[in-house]
Design an enzyme around this catalytic site. Structure first.
Site, PDB file in Angstrom:
ATOM      1  N   ASN A   9       0.880  -1.180   0.000  1.00  0.00           N
ATOM      2  CA  ASN A   9       0.000   0.000   0.000  1.00  0.00           C
ATOM      3  C   ASN A   9       0.911   1.221   0.000  1.00  0.00           C
ATOM      4  O   ASN A   9       1.454   1.579   1.034  1.00  0.00           O
ATOM      5  CB  ASN A   9      -0.892  -0.045   1.245  1.00  0.00           C
ATOM      6  CG  ASN A   9      -1.737   1.202   1.384  1.00  0.00           C
ATOM      7  OD1 ASN A   9      -1.829   2.014   0.462  1.00  0.00           O
ATOM      8  ND2 ASN A   9      -2.375   1.356   2.542  1.00  0.00           N
ATOM      9  N   TRP A  10       1.057   1.802  -1.169  1.00  0.00           N
ATOM     10  CA  TRP A  10       1.999   2.926  -1.290  1.00  0.00           C
ATOM     11  C   TRP A  10       1.470   4.214  -0.663  1.00  0.00           C
ATOM     12  O   TRP A  10       2.215   5.157  -0.477  1.00  0.00           O
ATOM     13  CB  TRP A  10       2.306   3.194  -2.762  1.00  0.00           C
ATOM     14  CG  TRP A  10       3.123   2.133  -3.444  1.00  0.00           C
ATOM     15  CD1 TRP A  10       3.474   0.898  -2.951  1.00  0.00           C
ATOM     16  CD2 TRP A  10       3.688   2.214  -4.752  1.00  0.00           C
ATOM     17  NE1 TRP A  10       4.216   0.217  -3.878  1.00  0.00           N
ATOM     18  CE2 TRP A  10       4.362   1.009  -5.001  1.00  0.00           C
ATOM     19  CE3 TRP A  10       3.679   3.196  -5.754  1.00  0.00           C
ATOM     20  CZ2 TRP A  10       5.034   0.757  -6.198  1.00  0.00           C
ATOM     21  CZ3 TRP A  10       4.339   2.952  -6.942  1.00  0.00           C
ATOM     22  CH2 TRP A  10       5.013   1.739  -7.160  1.00  0.00           C
ATOM     23  N   LYS A  11       0.163   4.259  -0.409  1.00  0.00           N
ATOM     24  CA  LYS A  11      -0.460   5.478   0.135  1.00  0.00           C
ATOM     25  C   LYS A  11      -0.127   6.664  -0.775  1.00  0.00           C
ATOM     26  O   LYS A  11      -0.050   6.496  -1.992  1.00  0.00           O
ATOM     27  CB  LYS A  11      -0.046   5.690   1.593  1.00  0.00           C
ATOM     28  CG  LYS A  11      -0.278   4.431   2.438  1.00  0.00           C
ATOM     29  CD  LYS A  11      -0.117   4.635   3.919  1.00  0.00           C
ATOM     30  CE  LYS A  11      -0.336   3.303   4.619  1.00  0.00           C
ATOM     31  NZ  LYS A  11      -0.255   3.402   6.082  1.00  0.00           N
ATOM     32  N   HIS A  96      -9.603   1.235   4.370  1.00  0.00           N
ATOM     33  CA  HIS A  96      -8.370   1.426   5.147  1.00  0.00           C
ATOM     34  C   HIS A  96      -8.665   2.378   6.307  1.00  0.00           C
ATOM     35  O   HIS A  96      -9.457   3.308   6.164  1.00  0.00           O
ATOM     36  CB  HIS A  96      -7.267   1.993   4.241  1.00  0.00           C
ATOM     37  CG  HIS A  96      -5.935   1.973   4.911  1.00  0.00           C
ATOM     38  ND1 HIS A  96      -5.564   2.923   5.828  1.00  0.00           N
ATOM     39  CD2 HIS A  96      -4.901   1.099   4.828  1.00  0.00           C
ATOM     40  CE1 HIS A  96      -4.345   2.625   6.274  1.00  0.00           C
ATOM     41  NE2 HIS A  96      -3.922   1.525   5.685  1.00  0.00           N
ATOM     42  N   GLU A  98      -7.103   4.767   7.463  1.00  0.00           N
ATOM     43  CA  GLU A  98      -6.881   6.194   7.155  1.00  0.00           C
ATOM     44  C   GLU A  98      -8.078   6.769   6.402  1.00  0.00           C
ATOM     45  O   GLU A  98      -8.429   7.934   6.588  1.00  0.00           O
ATOM     46  CB  GLU A  98      -5.581   6.349   6.353  1.00  0.00           C
ATOM     47  CG  GLU A  98      -4.358   6.106   7.239  1.00  0.00           C
ATOM     48  CD  GLU A  98      -3.154   5.531   6.524  1.00  0.00           C
ATOM     49  OE1 GLU A  98      -3.097   5.578   5.275  1.00  0.00           O
ATOM     50  OE2 GLU A  98      -2.252   5.015   7.219  1.00  0.00           O
ATOM     51  N   GLU A 168      -5.813  -5.019  10.172  1.00  0.00           N
ATOM     52  CA  GLU A 168      -4.769  -4.033  10.458  1.00  0.00           C
ATOM     53  C   GLU A 168      -5.073  -3.321  11.769  1.00  0.00           C
ATOM     54  O   GLU A 168      -5.861  -2.361  11.778  1.00  0.00           O
ATOM     55  CB  GLU A 168      -4.703  -2.990   9.332  1.00  0.00           C
ATOM     56  CG  GLU A 168      -4.359  -3.560   7.984  1.00  0.00           C
ATOM     57  CD  GLU A 168      -3.718  -2.507   7.082  1.00  0.00           C
ATOM     58  OE1 GLU A 168      -2.597  -2.756   6.622  1.00  0.00           O
ATOM     59  OE2 GLU A 168      -4.320  -1.436   6.880  1.00  0.00           O
ATOM     60  N   GLY A 174       2.141   2.137  10.778  1.00  0.00           N
ATOM     61  CA  GLY A 174       3.098   3.233  10.676  1.00  0.00           C
ATOM     62  C   GLY A 174       3.765   3.599  11.987  1.00  0.00           C
ATOM     63  O   GLY A 174       4.421   4.626  12.108  1.00  0.00           O
ATOM     64  N   SER A 214       2.999  -2.266  10.268  1.00  0.00           N
ATOM     65  CA  SER A 214       4.450  -2.322  10.492  1.00  0.00           C
ATOM     66  C   SER A 214       5.068  -3.676  10.149  1.00  0.00           C
ATOM     67  O   SER A 214       6.007  -4.124  10.808  1.00  0.00           O
ATOM     68  CB  SER A 214       4.790  -1.913  11.931  1.00  0.00           C
ATOM     69  OG  SER A 214       4.383  -0.579  12.181  1.00  0.00           O
ATOM     70  N   GLY A 235       2.671  -1.213   4.277  1.00  0.00           N
ATOM     71  CA  GLY A 235       2.736   0.211   3.952  1.00  0.00           C
ATOM     72  C   GLY A 235       4.168   0.658   3.738  1.00  0.00           C
ATOM     73  O   GLY A 235       4.751   0.486   2.658  1.00  0.00           O
TER      74      GLY A 235
HETATM   75  P1  PGA Z   1       2.559   0.192   7.626  1.00  0.00           P
HETATM   76  O1  PGA Z   1       1.127   0.444   6.919  1.00  0.00           O
HETATM   77  O2  PGA Z   1       3.093  -1.093   7.068  1.00  0.00           O
HETATM   78  O3  PGA Z   1       3.383   1.387   7.233  1.00  0.00           O
HETATM   79  O4  PGA Z   1       2.318   0.103   9.084  1.00  0.00           O
HETATM   80  C1  PGA Z   1       0.248  -0.609   6.708  1.00  0.00           C
HETATM   81  C2  PGA Z   1      -1.020  -0.091   6.097  1.00  0.00           C
HETATM   82  O5  PGA Z   1      -1.465   0.983   6.475  1.00  0.00           O
HETATM   83  O6  PGA Z   1      -1.610  -0.731   5.206  1.00  0.00           O
END
Ligand code: PGA
Length: 251
Positions: A9-11, A96, A98, A168, A174, A214, A235
């Site tokens: 997931n590049w966001k 997600h 976010e 998640e 993150g 993470s 991520g």
């Molecule tokens: P992260 O993000 O690996 O940076 O914790 C995971 C995600 O939000 O899909």
């Protein structure tokens, strides 16, 4: 047997040039180094879907990070399921944390997004998970199970078969904090039994449940060794080809 899937997931990261470089590096490294039948999905900014689709070969495919719940119309700045479908993109991340937190996505909206994704032949990677506060103060297993009930359990068994679940825990996204392999396994088993209670054991056994939060090259092998953890949604570590491919190889 259910599929193992590792998705990046590049966001909101990478310029166009960087995105092409990262995709082609990953595609080449995977082709050279990965022998298992794991599926790899790169969920990239929507601006690059069309370009990066041309680089995705072999076991690597491209996914979107979101779609709007309506098929078309006056929704400035949004992208629709038919648009994504028209590029032959197979996957889309939905729900997600976010998106839930910053863009007000509720279970009701997500049920609509899931429907329009499936109507257009897109496979949702449906995210669920609890906050730290919820883990400390509430029945967090029931809470995450309810996220599935509310957004997915109106589907037929056949439709549900198109869904990939990504558990998640929000406190692990993150933050560098990862759920332990046991914590992940416990939640994944609880989600699988919840799916079985609605759709039966066969559908539940065939559902891919990814862990996200993470995931790194250092912890992936341990997380992926749990019987109900069928891959990861990655991520930060998906933004570097070497780290990401090492995670894929940990399956
Ligand atoms: P992260 O993000 O690996 O940076 O914790 C995971 C995600 O939000 O899909």
């Amino acid at each position: 047997m259910r599929k193992k899937i590792v998705a990046g997931n590049w966001k909101m990261n990478k310029t166009a040039e960087e995105a092409v470089a990262l995709t082609s590096e990953i595609v080449h490294m995977i082709a050279d180094e990965v022998t298992s039948d794991v599926e790899v999905v790169l969920c990239v900014p929507s601006l690059y879907l069309s370009t990066l689709q041309q680089y995705a070969t072999g076991r690597v495919s491209i996914g979107a990070q979101n779609i709007h719940q309506k098929a078309s119309g006056a929704y400035t700045g949004e992208i629709s399921a038919p648009m994504v479908k028209s590029l032959n993109i197979p996957y889309v991340i939905l729900g997600h944390s976010e998106r839930r937190q910053y863009f007000g996505e509720t279970d009701e909206i997500l049920a609509e997004k899931v429907n329009i994704a499936l109507e257009n032949g897109l496979k949702p990677i449906f995210c669920c998970g609890e906050s730290l506060e919820q883990r400390q103060n509430e029945d967090y297993i029931a809470l995450v199970q309810a996220q599935l009930t509310n957004a997915l359990f109106h589907l037929s068994a056949e439709q549900f078969g198109q869904i990939v679940i990504a558990y998640e825990p929000i406190w692990a996204i993150g933050t560098g904090l990862t759920a332990s392999a046991q914590q992940a396994q416990d939640m994944h088993a609880a989600l699988r039994s919840h799916i079985a209670s609605k759709y039966g054991a066969e559908v539940a056994d065939n559902t891919t449940i990814q862990y996200g939060g993470s995931v790194s090259a250092a912890n992936a092998a341990e997380l992926f060794s749990s019987p109900d953890v069928d891959g990861g949604l990655v991520g930060g570590a998906s933004l570097k080809s070497r780290d990401f491919v090492n995670i894929v190889k940990a399956i």
